[in-house]
Design a protein around this motif. Structure first.
Motif, short mmCIF file in Angstrom:
data_model
loop_
_atom_site.label_atom_id
_atom_site.label_comp_id
_atom_site.label_asym_id
_atom_site.label_seq_id
_atom_site.Cartn_x
_atom_site.Cartn_y
_atom_site.Cartn_z
N ALA A 31 -3.63 -1.91 4.32
CA ALA A 31 -5.00 -1.94 4.19
C ALA A 31 -5.51 -2.86 5.40
O ALA A 31 -5.12 -3.57 6.14
CB ALA A 31 -5.12 -3.01 3.08
N GLU A 86 0.59 -1.15 -0.05
CA GLU A 86 0.08 0.02 -0.12
C GLU A 86 0.73 1.32 -0.06
O GLU A 86 1.83 1.33 0.63
CB GLU A 86 -0.84 0.01 1.28
CG GLU A 86 -1.57 -1.26 1.51
CD GLU A 86 -0.99 -2.24 2.25
OE1 GLU A 86 -1.99 -3.30 2.85
OE2 GLU A 86 0.28 -2.44 2.38
N ALA A 104 -7.86 2.02 5.38
CA ALA A 104 -6.43 1.65 5.80
C ALA A 104 -5.97 2.12 7.20
O ALA A 104 -6.65 3.16 7.96
CB ALA A 104 -5.52 2.39 4.72
N THR A 116 -2.61 -3.69 11.17
CA THR A 116 -4.15 -3.80 10.69
C THR A 116 -4.93 -4.74 11.39
O THR A 116 -4.72 -4.57 12.63
CB THR A 116 -3.53 -5.20 9.14
OG1 THR A 116 -4.70 -5.22 8.49
CG2 THR A 116 -2.86 -6.53 9.90
N GLN A 151 -4.32 1.34 -2.58
CA GLN A 151 -4.16 -0.19 -2.02
C GLN A 151 -4.89 -1.27 -2.77
O GLN A 151 -6.04 -0.64 -3.50
CB GLN A 151 -4.65 -0.27 -0.60
CG GLN A 151 -5.98 0.19 -0.40
CD GLN A 151 -6.39 0.17 1.40
OE1 GLN A 151 -5.65 0.46 2.01
NE2 GLN A 151 -7.63 -0.34 1.63
#
Length: 463
Positions: free
Chosen positions: A119, A101, A226, A211, A252
């Motif tokens: 992401a 990303e 994100a 994440t 992304q």
């Protein structure tokens, strides 16, 4: 000679204690000491985790790495001479991250400054060209609603509420901030936002974006979501104060593929007296893909396997059946936990208790118990036996994501979570920094021994 001295010292300590009430208490204390001795003297679990982390790596549900982890942990339990080792099929989500990303602050004069982003799990992509839009900082979901469609439409929303650092228990801080990650995208989409950027769930300031699962709501437009590192969030917030109207570029390209076939991995020692009464010890075999999932939750998996290994090594014949379960898909669907509970209900199985390790492989501090008051009371009566090993915090608490569905089958099942020291966990949680070099072998072994000790007591006396 050393063993005789060791036993004499243990007996002396117990006899001179004013709390000792029976010969059985002395016997239990000596056996628990043997459990800790075995765990701390053996590196099997540590080496298993080394293989899971360094040779297999991140184990996102549906991935080739998750499949390798299933095969590896089954093979490891097959070697142990257990009464039964088997796979339980479960269909799991298959989300893939795609190419790395990109996130950039875009100034009015076109100057771009890149910041670390990733992401969120389950997010859609931006398309190959990415998205550029004005970014607006908010502290809460409610603030988005107050801004309304006129101010939000066409913008990127930046959720920047930090985890509250004053909480001693870091999980309380996590619980107070994680709604931004889980719900931010669909709440912002209600008012026309084109994407969301969420501050990482991390008490430290560093450059690792974290994440984690997010979700969409039916009938609401899906927009990309994100995470930004905590250092990146601080920088972005400062820039927005100096330059209102700042734009942000996000690119992304993750995608969600059809569900994939996977498995829970289960090993079992049959109970010698009450085989129909089952005690589960477990962790989740899947992990996010940025790191190698050593703390979340490779540690919990090898600790659960260690419970069975220790029992075999010490020739302990549990009165009740002990199952070690490597649950699949805790991170983005809980399909493994749901499947295990469904099968248990269909077979009318009687689960006395379930112990989950899913808070990292750090020094254990106690157990959180989700269940009836009588369950809490019954487990607290063993506090004297467990406190010498640092397990002081034994009381009401949280069991675990994967074992919670068992509690819906029956209120008579005690759900128990191993509670390690929480201070360092969120530095690595769901991030590329969750790697094997962060694991301490003794802390990992202490967690396994703690689970084994409580499992032994539950097997001997039930609830």
């Amino acid at each position: 000679m050393k063993q005789a001295i060791f036993k004499a010292a243990c007996l002396a300590a117990l006899f001179f204690s004013p709390f000792v009430t029976s010969a059985q208490t002395i016997s239990d204390s000596l056996l628990i000491r043997k459990i800790y001795h075995e765990a701390l003297s053996n590196r099997t679990g540590y080496e298993q985790l080394r293989y899971l982390s360094n040779e297999i790596g991140g184990r996102l549900s549906g991935s080739p790495e998750a499949e390798k982890a299933v095969n590896y942990t089954k093979a490891e339990m097959d070697k142990m001479g257990l009464d039964r080792v088997y796979l339980q099929e479960v269909m799991v989500p298959h989300w893939v991250r795609g190419e790395k990303e990109v996130g950039k602050m875009v100034g009015k004069k076109g100057k771009k400054v890149e910041v670390p982003v990733c992401a969120l799990g389950g997010s859609i992509g931006t398309g190959k060209k990415g998205i550029t839009a004005e970014i607006i900082e908010v502290k809460s979901l409610e603030e988005v609603a107050k801004l309304g469609k006129d101010k939000v439409s066409g913008k990127i929303i930046f959720f920047n509420r930090p985890m509250e650092p004053s909480h001693v228990n870091a999980f309380h801080a996590y619980g107070g901030a994680v709604d931004q990650r889980g719900r931010g995208a669909f709440e912002a989409a209600k008012y026309g936002a084109v994407a969301v950027i969420v501050r990482s769930m991390n008490l430290a300031l560093d450059d690792f974006p974290h994440t984690g699962a997010m979700r969409y709501e039916d009938g609401i437009t899906k927009i990309p979501a994100a995470s930004i590192s905590t250092n990146g969030a601080e920088l972005l917030s400062h820039r927005l104060k100096d330059e209102p109207g700042l734009q942000f570029y996000l690119k992304q390209n993750p995608q969600t593929l059809p569900d994939a076939r996977s498995y829970n991995v289960i090993g079992e020692i049959k109970g010698s007296e009450n085989p129909d009464e089952i005690i589960v010890v477990g962790g989740h075999l899947d992990s996010w893909d940025l790191g190698d999932g050593s703390h979340d939750d490779g540690a919990g998996c090898v600790q659960a396997i260690e419970v069975l290994r220790i029992m075999k090594a010490l020739n302990i014949k549990p009165k009740r059946t002990i199952r070690a379960v490597m649950f699949m898909n805790e991170e983005n669907g809980v399909r493994g936990g749901l499947k295990y509970a469904e099968e248990a209900k269909n077979k009318n199985e009687n689960h006395v208790a379930a112990i989950e390790s899913d808070a990292g492989g750090f020094t254990p501090r106690g157990f959180g118990i989700s269940g009836l008051p009588k369950h809490v009371k019954a487990i607290q009566q063993w506090k004297l036996l467990l406190e010498p090993y640092g397990l002081h915090d034994i009381g009401p608490g949280y069991g675990g994501v994967d074992i919670n569905p068992l509690g819906k089958n029956s209120k008579e099942t005690a759900l128990i979570g191993l509670e390690p020291d929480s201070q360092r966990y969120f530095e690595v949680h769901h991030a590329a920094s969750d790697t094997f070099d962060k694991i301490n072998q003794r802390e990992l072994a202490l967690g396994a021994a703690s689970m084994a000790a409580l499992t032994y007591l539950l097997s001997e006396y039930g609830l």
